[in-house]
Design a protein around this motif. Structure first.
Motif, PDB file in Angstrom:
ATOM      1  N   GLN A   1       0.511  -8.490   3.286  1.00 40.29           N
ATOM      2  CA  GLN A   1       1.422  -9.605   3.576  1.00 40.29           C
ATOM      3  C   GLN A   1       1.912 -10.281   2.310  1.00 40.29           C
ATOM      4  OE1 GLN A   1      -0.967 -11.957   6.382  1.00 40.29           O
ATOM      5  NE2 GLN A   1       0.841 -11.976   7.686  1.00 40.29           N
ATOM      6  N   SER A   2       1.023 -10.448   1.349  1.00 42.62           N
ATOM      7  CA  SER A   2       1.400 -11.159   0.129  1.00 42.62           C
ATOM      8  C   SER A   2       2.074 -10.262  -0.904  1.00 42.62           C
ATOM      9  CB  SER A   2       0.159 -11.809  -0.494  1.00 42.62           C
ATOM     10  OG  SER A   2      -0.752 -10.822  -0.921  1.00 42.62           O
ATOM     11  N   GLY A   3       2.162  -8.975  -0.613  1.00 46.72           N
ATOM     12  CA  GLY A   3       2.832  -8.053  -1.527  1.00 46.72           C
ATOM     13  C   GLY A   3       1.942  -7.489  -2.612  1.00 46.72           C
ATOM     14  N   LEU A   4       0.631  -7.739  -2.531  1.00 56.60           N
ATOM     15  CA  LEU A   4      -0.286  -7.199  -3.535  1.00 56.60           C
ATOM     16  C   LEU A   4      -0.552  -5.711  -3.345  1.00 56.60           C
ATOM     17  CD1 LEU A   4      -2.915 -10.075  -3.687  1.00 56.60           C
ATOM     18  CD2 LEU A   4      -1.139  -9.543  -5.353  1.00 56.60           C
ATOM     19  N   ARG A   5      -0.369  -5.220  -2.134  1.00 62.52           N
ATOM     20  CA  ARG A   5      -0.574  -3.801  -1.829  1.00 62.52           C
ATOM     21  C   ARG A   5       0.622  -3.274  -1.056  1.00 62.52           C
ATOM     22  NH1 ARG A   5      -5.478  -1.610  -2.581  1.00 62.52           N
ATOM     23  NH2 ARG A   5      -7.221  -3.018  -2.872  1.00 62.52           N
ATOM     24  N   PRO A   6       0.916  -1.987  -1.208  1.00 64.31           N
ATOM     25  CA  PRO A   6       2.003  -1.392  -0.412  1.00 64.31           C
ATOM     26  C   PRO A   6       1.545  -1.178   1.032  1.00 64.31           C
ATOM     27  CG  PRO A   6       0.952   0.290  -1.736  1.00 64.31           C
ATOM     28  CD  PRO A   6       0.339  -1.028  -2.146  1.00 64.31           C
ATOM     29  N   PHE A   7       2.500  -0.963   1.928  1.00 59.61           N
ATOM     30  CA  PHE A   7       2.169  -0.687   3.325  1.00 59.61           C
ATOM     31  C   PHE A   7       1.394   0.620   3.456  1.00 59.61           C
ATOM     32  CE2 PHE A   7       5.565  -3.702   4.178  1.00 59.61           C
ATOM     33  CZ  PHE A   7       5.057  -4.390   5.254  1.00 59.61           C
ATOM     34  N   SER A   8       1.710   1.579   2.623  1.00 60.54           N
ATOM     35  CA  SER A   8       1.100   2.892   2.749  1.00 60.54           C
ATOM     36  C   SER A   8       0.813   3.467   1.371  1.00 60.54           C
ATOM     37  CB  SER A   8       2.047   3.832   3.495  1.00 60.54           C
ATOM     38  OG  SER A   8       1.518   5.127   3.528  1.00 60.54           O
ATOM     39  N   ILE A   9      -0.207   4.300   1.300  1.00 59.40           N
ATOM     40  CA  ILE A   9      -0.508   5.001   0.052  1.00 59.40           C
ATOM     41  C   ILE A   9      -0.230   6.488   0.186  1.00 59.40           C
ATOM     42  CG2 ILE A   9      -2.214   3.339  -0.744  1.00 59.40           C
ATOM     43  CD1 ILE A   9      -4.356   5.378   0.228  1.00 59.40           C
ATOM     44  N   ARG A  10       0.384   6.900   1.281  1.00 60.58           N
ATOM     45  CA  ARG A  10       0.610   8.330   1.528  1.00 60.58           C
ATOM     46  C   ARG A  10       1.356   9.021   0.409  1.00 60.58           C
ATOM     47  NH1 ARG A  10       2.301   8.095   7.773  1.00 60.58           N
ATOM     48  NH2 ARG A  10       0.297   7.374   8.530  1.00 60.58           N
TER      49      ARG A  10
ATOM     50  N   GLU B   1      -7.300  -6.633   3.496  1.00 58.09           N
ATOM     51  CA  GLU B   1      -6.247  -5.648   3.218  1.00 58.09           C
ATOM     52  C   GLU B   1      -4.925  -6.085   3.844  1.00 58.09           C
ATOM     53  OE1 GLU B   1      -4.806  -1.875   1.757  1.00 58.09           O
ATOM     54  OE2 GLU B   1      -6.664  -2.954   1.358  1.00 58.09           O
ATOM     55  N   ALA B   2      -4.970  -6.536   5.085  1.00 57.31           N
ATOM     56  CA  ALA B   2      -3.745  -6.995   5.748  1.00 57.31           C
ATOM     57  C   ALA B   2      -3.147  -8.195   5.015  1.00 57.31           C
ATOM     58  CB  ALA B   2      -4.043  -7.353   7.208  1.00 57.31           C
ATOM     59  N   GLY B   3      -4.000  -9.088   4.532  1.00 59.19           N
ATOM     60  CA  GLY B   3      -3.514 -10.227   3.758  1.00 59.19           C
ATOM     61  C   GLY B   3      -2.869  -9.797   2.448  1.00 59.19           C
TER      62      GLY B   3
ATOM     63  N   THR C   1       9.408  -6.569  13.220  1.00 52.33           N
ATOM     64  CA  THR C   1       9.463  -6.109  11.842  1.00 52.33           C
ATOM     65  C   THR C   1       8.059  -5.699  11.407  1.00 52.33           C
ATOM     66  OG1 THR C   1       9.021  -8.279  10.901  1.00 52.33           O
ATOM     67  CG2 THR C   1      11.342  -7.724  11.327  1.00 52.33           C
ATOM     68  N   ALA C   2       7.977  -4.938  10.342  1.00 49.05           N
ATOM     69  CA  ALA C   2       6.680  -4.535   9.799  1.00 49.05           C
ATOM     70  C   ALA C   2       5.865  -5.755   9.406  1.00 49.05           C
ATOM     71  CB  ALA C   2       6.884  -3.612   8.598  1.00 49.05           C
ATOM     72  N   GLU C   3       6.524  -6.767   8.868  1.00 46.43           N
ATOM     73  CA  GLU C   3       5.825  -7.984   8.465  1.00 46.43           C
ATOM     74  C   GLU C   3       5.215  -8.691   9.667  1.00 46.43           C
ATOM     75  OE1 GLU C   3       8.939  -7.201   7.428  1.00 46.43           O
ATOM     76  OE2 GLU C   3       8.527  -6.780   5.323  1.00 46.43           O
ATOM     77  N   GLU C   4       5.956  -8.737  10.769  1.00 46.41           N
ATOM     78  CA  GLU C   4       5.425  -9.350  11.983  1.00 46.41           C
ATOM     79  C   GLU C   4       4.237  -8.562  12.526  1.00 46.41           C
ATOM     80  OE1 GLU C   4       9.284 -11.450  14.065  1.00 46.41           O
ATOM     81  OE2 GLU C   4       9.096  -9.270  14.212  1.00 46.41           O
ATOM     82  N   ASN C   5       4.323  -7.249  12.466  1.00 52.67           N
ATOM     83  CA  ASN C   5       3.226  -6.414  12.948  1.00 52.67           C
ATOM     84  C   ASN C   5       1.968  -6.605  12.103  1.00 52.67           C
ATOM     85  OD1 ASN C   5       4.656  -5.336  15.098  1.00 52.67           O
ATOM     86  ND2 ASN C   5       5.424  -3.625  13.892  1.00 52.67           N
ATOM     87  N   ILE C   6       2.118  -6.671  10.792  1.00 57.14           N
ATOM     88  CA  ILE C   6       0.960  -6.886   9.917  1.00 57.14           C
ATOM     89  C   ILE C   6       0.361  -8.265  10.168  1.00 57.14           C
ATOM     90  CG2 ILE C   6       0.200  -7.129   7.514  1.00 57.14           C
ATOM     91  CD1 ILE C   6       0.684  -4.231   8.357  1.00 57.14           C
TER      92      ILE C   6
END
Length: 84
Positions: free
Chosen positions: A56-65, A51-53, A14-19
């Motif tokens: 993980q905690s939902g403070l930032r999106p996976f992407s800003i594209r 940034e990765a943290g 999953t994306a969460e596991e990868n992060i």
């Protein structure tokens, strides 16, 4: 004959596991950089670790594209003539 190199088969994650994996590796690289006295490199790795943290905690999106080229919300005014 196929000229493309074969991609190694990785189990699906999953994306969460990868992060989480990326963050773990960054933590280890940060320690190595600190032990070597590579302060700037350690700092940059630390920023990626934070940034990765945040992801993980939902403070930032996976992407800003999707927001990357969005207008700043300011009206665009034609430049007109430049006076000297």
């Amino acid at each position: 004959m196929n000229s493309k190199p074969a991609k190694p088969m990785l189990p699906p994650h999953t994306a969460e596991e990868n992060i989480a994996y990326i963050r773990q590796m960054l933590g280890e690289m940060r320690t190595v950089a600190a032990n070597e006295g590579a302060d700037m490199l350690r700092y940059l790795i630390e920023m990626a670790y934070v940034e990765a943290g945040d992801i993980q905690s939902g403070l930032r999106p996976f992407s800003i594209r999707r927001d990357r080229d969005a207008a700043a919300g300011m009206p665009l005014k034609a430049a007109g003539k430049v006076k000297f």
